[in-house]
Design an enzyme around this catalytic site. Structure first.
Site, PDB file in Angstrom:
ATOM      1  N   SER A  52      68.247 -63.818 -38.323  1.00  0.00           N
ATOM      2  CA  SER A  52      68.393 -62.975 -39.504  1.00  0.00           C
ATOM      3  C   SER A  52      68.145 -63.787 -40.771  1.00  0.00           C
ATOM      4  CB  SER A  52      69.786 -62.326 -39.494  1.00  0.00           C
ATOM      5  OG  SER A  52      69.843 -61.234 -40.373  1.00  0.00           O
ATOM      6  N   ASP A  67      66.208 -53.890 -32.388  1.00  0.00           N
ATOM      7  CA  ASP A  67      66.848 -54.249 -33.655  1.00  0.00           C
ATOM      8  C   ASP A  67      66.721 -53.093 -34.640  1.00  0.00           C
ATOM      9  OD1 ASP A  67      67.770 -55.440 -35.995  1.00  0.00           O
ATOM     10  OD2 ASP A  67      66.631 -57.293 -35.717  1.00  0.00           O
ATOM     11  N   HIS A 122      70.162 -56.312 -33.058  1.00  0.00           N
ATOM     12  CA  HIS A 122      70.031 -57.387 -34.039  1.00  0.00           C
ATOM     13  C   HIS A 122      70.811 -58.627 -33.615  1.00  0.00           C
ATOM     14  CE1 HIS A 122      69.001 -59.143 -37.855  1.00  0.00           C
ATOM     15  NE2 HIS A 122      70.260 -59.345 -38.161  1.00  0.00           N
TER      16      HIS A 122
END
Length: 273
Positions: free
Chosen positions: A95, A223, A251
């Site tokens: 991320s 995701d 995610h």
């Protein structure tokens, strides 16, 4: 961690460094880190670390004490800075951790065996680092969530704070994770920042440094935070050496599909060492 780092150096070890995303900490890698550490036969000589970035995890600083993205990434930079000459690390960013990995590769390209982006923001060498964050939020199919971003101070000298909302956490981050990991995440997440104000005024990462480092992107197909379509756009925008994919990963792939993430990292460590 320091003692184990010293032991690893004494054996001439190589390194895998797992870099968490916003609001999280090294704890988010607990399944992957433990599996990698037990994979001694396949990862002979590797040391695995999952540091807490500044004002994250158990790091004692408050967010107000971390005014820039470089300050936030400081613990990762310190680990790379401390590596003896000739030793390299496979950096795995998740991320927002992708931007931390990119900054580390920009500053220490000679110490990065490979930069791995796991459902991560991956900048190019043309636009400011903030560009990949802003473009994701501006997608036509972007779904508004209950995430909260607000000023830290009245005069705007500090970056806005950021926190995932309960609905976004359940439906966009952890939707394929176990109830136990969802509970863990909600318990341990801390208010953080995307550092947009700082990242918007930074120059693009350079082709000679960040651009020269070998890169692998691991696409997480389920995701909802950085959707597959956008992950693949980043790869098209900034071509990498290799693309892997994990089906069934949300995610938080390190929690929802830890075995697949470990396999990817082991394969990368073998090929790019």
């Amino acid at each position: 961690m320091e003692a184990s780092m010293e032991a690893a150096r004494g054996s001439g070890a190589k390194h895998i460094i797992l870099v968490h995303g916003a609001c999280h900490g090294g704890w988010s890698w607990y399944k992957v880190a433990s599996r990698l550490r037990s994979a001694a036969a396949e990862l002979l000589g590797y040391h695995v670390a999952a540091p807490d970035l500044a004002a994250s995890g158990v790091d004692g600083r408050r967010l107000s004490e971390v005014p820039t993205f470089r300050d936030y990434t400081g613990p990762l930079l310190d680990v790379l800075r401390s590596l003896p000459a000739g030793e390299k690390a496979v950096l795995v960013g998740h991320s927002l951790g992708g931007l931390s990995v990119a900054l580390a590769a920009e500053l220490f390209p000679e110490k990065v065996a490979a930069a791995v982006f796991l459902a991560a923001f991956m900048p190019d060498c043309v636009s400011p680092p903030s560009d990949v964050l802003l473009k994701n939020g501006a997608r036509e199919n972007y779904t508004p969530s209950d995430n909260e971003m607000k000023p830290q101070d009245a005069d705007g000298k500090l970056p806005s704070s950021f926190m995932f909302g309960p609905q976004a956490t359940e439906q966009m981050l952890y939707q394929l994770c176990s109830p136990e990991d969802l509970t863990l995440g909600k318990s341990l997440m801390r208010i953080s920042s995307l550092f947009l104000e700082d990242l918007q005024i930074q120059p693009p990462f350079s082709k000679d440094h960040y651009g020269s480092v070998r890169k692998v992107y691991v696409v997480c197909k389920q995701d909802e935070t950085i959707p597959e379509e956008y992950q693949r756009w980043m790869v098209t925008n900034n071509p990498v050496d290799e693309v892997m994919e994990i089906d069934g990963a949300d995610h938080m792939a390190m929690l929802s599909t830890p075995d697949q993430v470990v396999k990817c990292i082991i394969d990368i460590a073998k090929r790019y060492s």
